[in-house]
Structure formats: structure tokens, C-alpha cells
Enzyme design. Structure first.
Site, short mmCIF file in Angstrom:
data_model
loop_
_atom_site.label_atom_id
_atom_site.label_comp_id
_atom_site.label_asym_id
_atom_site.label_seq_id
_atom_site.Cartn_x
_atom_site.Cartn_y
_atom_site.Cartn_z
N ALA A 188 1.03 -1.14 -0.07
CA ALA A 188 0.10 0.16 0.54
C ALA A 188 0.39 0.82 -0.07
O ALA A 188 1.68 1.11 1.15
CB ALA A 188 -0.74 -0.08 1.23
N CYS A 189 1.10 2.29 -0.89
CA CYS A 189 1.46 3.39 -1.08
C CYS A 189 0.63 4.50 -0.74
O CYS A 189 -0.43 4.46 -0.38
CB CYS A 189 2.26 3.10 -2.59
SG CYS A 189 1.31 3.64 -3.88
N THR A 190 1.38 5.44 -0.63
CA THR A 190 0.14 7.06 -0.86
C THR A 190 -1.00 6.83 -1.74
O THR A 190 -1.69 7.01 -0.84
CB THR A 190 1.40 8.18 -0.36
OG1 THR A 190 2.65 7.97 1.16
CG2 THR A 190 0.70 9.15 0.37
N THR A 248 2.37 0.78 -5.14
CA THR A 248 1.74 -0.66 -4.55
C THR A 248 2.05 -1.41 -5.87
O THR A 248 2.73 -3.18 -4.88
CB THR A 248 0.79 -0.31 -4.29
OG1 THR A 248 0.25 0.63 -3.60
CG2 THR A 248 -0.72 -1.42 -4.51
#
Length: 467
Positions: free
Chosen positions: A16-18, A24
């Protein structure tokens, strides 16, 4: 670790990325490819912009030898991981760059849950807040861009063409106003969980509107600070032992109410004044910058935008530029949004036009993807190139983007929307021509540096392996 001895292992991961987009899925691909090479059983859950995909079940977690969390934000359903102590925590960037090392040392580092430092916890909270308000601000920004592109220019301002577009503009303004409460709420949620959401939403609205005798508002800065304060207050409050009857109403009644009773006076009668002074000082400093100071600020914005290709440095620049934009200073935001598009655009130009002989067929395919990502200002399009040749690529994109950032500030680019690339051109209210010119100057600088530093495709792979 001997690879032959770990062929029967099972690894599960959550990525999970920003922004919930490139990092991701690039991390997911790297993990799956490395597991396949080693003969490991593998399942990867992604928590992206579209939601949770390929969710890990309880049986997946129980049967895993290693649980890898490649995340930059607080993940959904984190409570399910509490019973397990074979967890590795890394950022999505680390998962992309150091996949082999993570797998090699899995047995050593997956022996206990690593507790985040306060600094990491706050950074994760900021990234979580940004990830949640990005869809809000992007959707509002696109609506606003539509109004600007279809509007009529009158006395150096753009007015909506008719009542329909005037209504769209009002919706966009309401969306912009939601940015601050959403940021505060999800920063608090990242630290304190669901019980922190309601009081932080309310305080986020409070700090973004005039209140008190002097009608002070502190906007983005106030939201970040009270998101953190509320998160830690609620986190502590949840440890207080109470009667079981009271415990049932704690999250929905007592925690939100008591939190507001504590935090509202602290803000209204205490912190609002120094925060108001700080915000006004920042605005005056930005507005009064000389050309030289503006150039240095542009260089700094360019470096942060390119250095980690959408990672923590880029998110720090996002926070700064949005804070300035919330106070009516749009130059840093305009330059940053332009800079976000430059690394992938430069690599697309390099691999598809300027230096085709220096790239493999696979890298040229990366170039096509990078070009389309650059149109929307998604810096992560540069990651596949940087992962294969970090030394040359990172130097090139930092230099090219920093120079473009300097030119952008000198040329007075302003943007009212919180997304970048050529698709955001409608939101550029000053220096729209320079926005495009400076973007391509930065991109061609990247392409030129790589043209003189990279070897031809058949030599490049050998050189990279020796690094």
C-alpha cells in the site's frame, strides 16, 4: 541464507502506497517475481486507490512463514495482524529496490514485529492523510479545471460561462474545503484508530474556519498538528480501564466528546495564536521572495519531487505546497506539479526518442508507460528505470527536475489544482506556456544526461550487474 533450503517457504504480503497506484503494484510485481524465482509460495494483497484486492485470509496469515508489509500508509484491517510475530515492515520503495535482500534475510528479520519510532509513525500518519485526501482534491481540481477551460476571461480573471459551470465551480470549492478535515481525520486515524476519526474531522473543520475572539484560522498546518495530537490522545485514552458497560460506548460517545472538550480549548485559547503567526509569516515570506530566493526554492522543490519518485521526500513537498496553496500562495504548487511529471517524461523521451539504442525492448515498454504516467504527473513512472540503473537514473532525474523547478519559480508558474502533468494545464493560472516549456526543458536535460552516461543496451546490463 541458502536459497535451496527455503524453497518450501510461503510468503504473504500487503502492499500500500500513498497514492495507491504505481508503488503499490510495482512492489507487488517485484515480490511475486522474486518468490517465483526461489520457488516460494506467494500471495500479495494490494490496498490501492481502487480498494483491497486479493485479500489475505486468516488461513493465509496462519500458514505463512513470512508476512511482509510493504506499506507507506496505515493499512486497512490491521488488527488481524496482531497475533503474528513473523512480520517484516518495509516501505514500498524498499520492497522495490531491496527485494532480493529482504528475501535473503527473511528468517533473521521476520522474528518479531518492529515497532515504529514516533518519527516513522508521524510520517506514516501524514502519508495516510495525504492518501485519503488525494481523491478529494484531485476530483475537485478536475472540476475546477473544467470551469477554467470553459470560462470567459474578463479583467484578467476567468468567470464561469453560465450557471451550470458556476455551480460546478461551487462544488469544486466545497471539495477544496474538505481537504483539510479529511487530512486531519486520517492522520488521527493512522495513530489512534477509528475512535479518532470523528473528533479529528470536527477539529479539521474548526482549524480551517475562523474561530475565537480574533477569528483565527490555521488551515493545513493546524490540521496536521491536531491530527497528530488527537491521534495520540485517543491512543492513550483507549488504554484507560473502564467498566464493561462504559467500554461499549467509549468509541462512539465518550472518546469523541472528551477529545473535543480537551482539544478545542487547547486550539482556540492556546495554539491557534502561534500557529496563525507562523502561517502568516510563511505566506509573507513566500510572497516577498526575491528572484534568487525563488530560484533556490524551485531547486529544492525539484529535488524533493524527483529524489524518491513519489516517496516520503515527494510527500513532504506535497504537504508544503498544499499548505502554501491553502493560504493563497500558488507558485510552489504550480512548480511542484510540473516537476512531478518531469522524471517519467524525461525517461520516456530518452528511451523512445533520444537514445533508443541504449535501452532494451523491455525498457522501451517501460518508456511507453512512463510517458502516459507523466501526462498525469505520476512520478512513479520513473521507478522501473531507477530500479535497474539507480546511479545514472537518479542523478539524471534530480538534476533535470531541479533545473526545471528553478526555472518554474523564476517564470512565475501558478496552479490551483493538486495534480500535475499536462492534464493539469487547465488549472495553471499563471505561466501556462512556461509550465510546458520548463517541463520539457527538464525532461530533455534528463534525456541528455542519460545519452552521455548510459552504455548501449547490450553493454548496459553488464555494467549494472557490476555495480
Amino acid at each position: 541464507m541458502n536459497k535451496a533450503s527455503v524453497k518450501s517457504k510461503k510468503i504473504v504480503a500487503i502492499c500500500a502506497c500513498t497514492a495507491g497506484m504505481a508503488h503499490t503494484y510495482i512492489a507487488k510485481g517485484k515480490i511475486e517475481n522474486e518468490a517465483k524465482k526461489r520457488g516460494w509460495d506467494c500471495k500479495v494483497e494490494t490496498q490501492g486507490a481502487a480498494g483491497i484486492d486479493n485479500a489475505l485470509t486468516e488461513q493465509d496469515l496462519k500458514s505463512a512463514d513470512v508476512i511482509l508489509l510493504a506499506t507507506d500508509i496505515s493499512i486497512e484491517n490491521a488488527d488481524r495482524l496482531e497475533p503474528f510475530n513473523n512480520i517484516i515492515k518495509v516501505s514500498t520503495g524498499e520492497a522495490v529496490k531491496n527485494t532480493v535482500n529482504i528475501f535473503d534475510n527473511a528468517d533473521k528479520i521476520a522474528t518479531h514485529v518492529v515497532k515504529d519510532s514516533i518519527g516513522k509513525e508521524i510520517l506514516r500518519a501524514l502519508n495516510t492523510g495525504i492518501s485519503k485526501f488525494l481523491p478529494v482534491i484531485i476530483a475537485s481540481g478536475i472540476l475546477f479545471s473544467i470551469v477554467l477551460m470553459t470560462g470567459e476571461v474578463t479583467n484578467d480573471t476567468i468567470l464561469p460561462r453560465n450557471q451550470f459551470f458556476a455551480d460546478l465551480q461551487q462544488v469544486a470549492f466545497y471539495g477544496f474545503a474538505m481537504m483539510v478535515p479529511v487530512l486531519a481525520a486520517y492522520m488521527a486515524y493512522s495513530i489512534g484508530g477509528n475512535a479518532a476519526l470523528a473528533p479529528a474531522f470536527i477539529m479539521g473543520y474548526v482549524v480551517n474556519n475562523p474561530i475565537g475572539v480574533n477569528q483565527v484560522s490555521t488551515g493545513f498546518i493546524g490540521a496536521m498538528i491536531f491530527g497528530i495530537l488527537i491521534g495520540y490522545f485517543v491512543k492513550w485514552f483507549k488504554t484507560v480501564k473502564v467498566h464493561p458497560v462504559i467500554a461499549s460506548v467509549m468509541p462512539v460517545m465518550i472518546i469523541p466528546t472528551v477529545t473535543l472538550l480537551v482539544m478545542a480549548p487547547i486550539y482556540i485559547y492556546g495554539l491557534s495564536y502561534p500557529l496563525d503567526w507562523f502561517v502568516k509569516a510563511m505566506v509573507e515570506t513566500l510572497k516577498g521572495m526575491s528572484e534568487v530566493n525563488a530560484a533556490f526554492l524551485g531547486i529544492g522543490i525539484g529535488i524533493l519531487a524527483a529524489l524518491d519518485m513519489g516517496g516520503p521526500c515527494s510527500k513532504a513537498a506535497t504537504a508544503f505546497t498544499l499548505a502554501a496553496m491553502a493560504e493563497g500562495v500558488y507558485g510552489p504548487n504550480g512548480v511542484f506539479r510540473m516537476c512531478c511529471a518531469i522524471p517519467p517524461l524525461g525517461l520516456a523521451l530518452s528511451s523512445l526518442i533520444v537514445s533508443r539504442a541504449k535501452y532494451t525492448k523491455e525498457e522501451k515498454e517501460f518508456g511507453i508507460t512512463a510517458f502516459f504516467l507523466s501526462l498525469a504527473g505520476i512520478t512513479e513512472g520513473a521507478i522501473p528505470f531507477a530500479a535497474k540503473d539507480p546511479k545514472r537514473v537518479i542523478i539524471a532525474i534530480v538534476v533535470g527536475t531541479a533545473i526545471a523547478g528553478m526555472l518554474g519559480m523564476i517564470n512565475g508558474i501558478d496552479s490551483l489544482v493538486a495534480f500535475g502533468g499536462l492534464v493539469a494545464l487547465g488549472g495553471v493560472t499563471k505561466g501556462a506556456v512556461w509550465y510546458v516549456i520548463d517541463m520539457f526543458i527538464g525532461a530533455f536535460i534528463i534525456a541528455a544526461i542519460l545519452h552521455f552516461t548510459r552504455k548501449n543496451a547490450d553493454q548496459t546490463e553488464e555494467v549494472i550487474e557490476d555495480q
